[in-house]
Enzyme design. Structure first.
Site, PDB file in Angstrom:
ATOM      1  NE  ARG A 164     -17.163  19.697 -31.145  1.00  0.00           N
ATOM      2  CZ  ARG A 164     -17.248  20.917 -30.597  1.00  0.00           C
ATOM      3  NH1 ARG A 164     -18.417  21.535 -30.524  1.00  0.00           N
ATOM      4  NH2 ARG A 164     -16.173  21.484 -30.086  1.00  0.00           N
ATOM      5  CB  CYS A 205     -12.918  19.858 -30.533  1.00  0.00           C
ATOM      6  SG  CYS A 205     -13.380  19.976 -28.796  1.00  0.00           S
ATOM      7  CG  ASN A 255      -9.729  23.950 -25.237  1.00  0.00           C
ATOM      8  OD1 ASN A 255     -10.076  24.981 -24.654  1.00  0.00           O
ATOM      9  ND2 ASN A 255      -8.847  23.118 -24.713  1.00  0.00           N
TER      10      ASN A 255
END
Length: 325
Positions: free
Chosen positions: A16, A2, A79
């Site tokens: 995001r 991400c 992540n």
């Protein structure tokens, strides 16, 4: 993987890319002030700031991926495999589980400075939401209109970094990501001078040659460098339309296209499932999805923010095309 982004024009914007190979049926979710937030190791929050963001709702509980509260504070979890470490419960201090971290922060605080002070006593402990939703290895970007930090729970403890770039991707740790920017200090938005052989005639045969060497691959470290370069060199007007367009263009520069990143040996590919941009001053959450490039918005202030029930909006998928004739 991400990419998270904080960006200020006249208003502050936060959002995001969510890059994954599968979806958990995420929705735009508004949590009103009187929704009871239960926590595993600390007392509940029966009253708190209202929150808007994207979450998977399980057993009535919003598992937020990212969110903004009514005071303009924003946060996203990204992540962080192999680096994230959560100690067992009983670690001491204020024990929060990672799936509670976004509600705990956004429910109580208004500024990054307040969060930094509160984190001095926090441990992110290893308690999963359920067997269906085990903990994900995450780190977090937290931002208001004037500051941004990164929070990483690693084996050495809870690390809090100031984030002058307003960008976060994945591995390696944020301190290493930031240091690697030194390798690209020669990049420029301008056409470069000939320092290679100043006494020879070398052609400027293309625009954009000041950016030669800027990473273009989809690894997290390369996306960090490219997103920082794009954000720091961004030139944007101050209207809502200009700001939204620029924000989504920055995220688009590091988006994942199906087929470019295969996951394992299966025919699965990481894609940018959604891109989001919240106007944190107005409480309007905008997003696009992989198959819907039209911007869709949800205004938290059109909901009953004094209520107790979640407001949930499934993501609009499939291209929305406006014909001109």
């Amino acid at each position: 993987m991400c990419t998270g982004l904080s960006f200020t024009t006249a208003d502050h914007y936060f959002g995001r890319n969510l890059d994954l190979e599968f979806s958990y049926h995420e929705t735009v979710t508004v949590t009103p002030r009187n929704f009871p937030f239960e926590f595993r190791r600390i007392p509940p929050l029966s009253t708190h700031h209202a929150i808007i963001g994207i979450a998977t709702v399980s057993d009535g509980y919003p598992l937020y991926y990212d969110g903004t509260n009514e005071k303009g504070l924003s946060m996203a979890g990204l992540n962080f495999p192999d680096n994230a470490f959560y100690p067992a419960e009983g670690a001491g201090g204020t024990e929060i589980t990672p799936f509670e971290f976004i509600p705990w922060v956004l429910g109580q605080f208004e500024t990054v400075a307040q969060v930094k002070d509160a984190l001095r006593s926090v441990s992110l402990v290893d308690i999963s939401f359920s067997a269906e939703f085990p903990l994900s290895p995450l780190h977090w970007i937290i931002a208001d209109r004037t500051a941004s930090i990164v929070v990483e729970s690693v084996r050495d403890g809870l690390k809090v970094y100031d984030n002058p770039w307003g960008v976060l991707t994945n591995n390696p740790t944020f301190d290493i990501q930031s240091f690697r920017l030194n390798d690209y200090r020669h990049l420029t938005r301008r056409q470069p001078d000939n320092t290679f052989a100043p006494d020879q005639s070398l052609d400027l045969y293309s625009r954009g040659m000041g950016g030669i060497g800027l990473p273009g691959d989809l690894s997290s470290s390369s996306r960090f460098i490219k997103a920082v370069f794009t954000r720091m060199n961004s030139v944007c007007g101050t209207t809502e339309s200009e700001s939204l367009s620029q924000f989504f263009q920055i995220l688009g520069s590091v988006a994942q296209q199906r087929g470019c990143v295969q996951v394992g040996d299966e025919e699965k590919y990481e894609i940018t499932i959604y891109s989001s941009c919240c106007n944190t001053d107005r409480g309007v959450y905008y997003y696009t999805t992989y198959e819907n490039s039209q911007i869709t918005g949800v205004d938290m202030h059109r909901e009953d923010l004094d209520g107790t029930a979640l407001a949930v909006y499934p993501l609009v998928e499939g291209q929305q095309i406006a014909m001109q004739n």
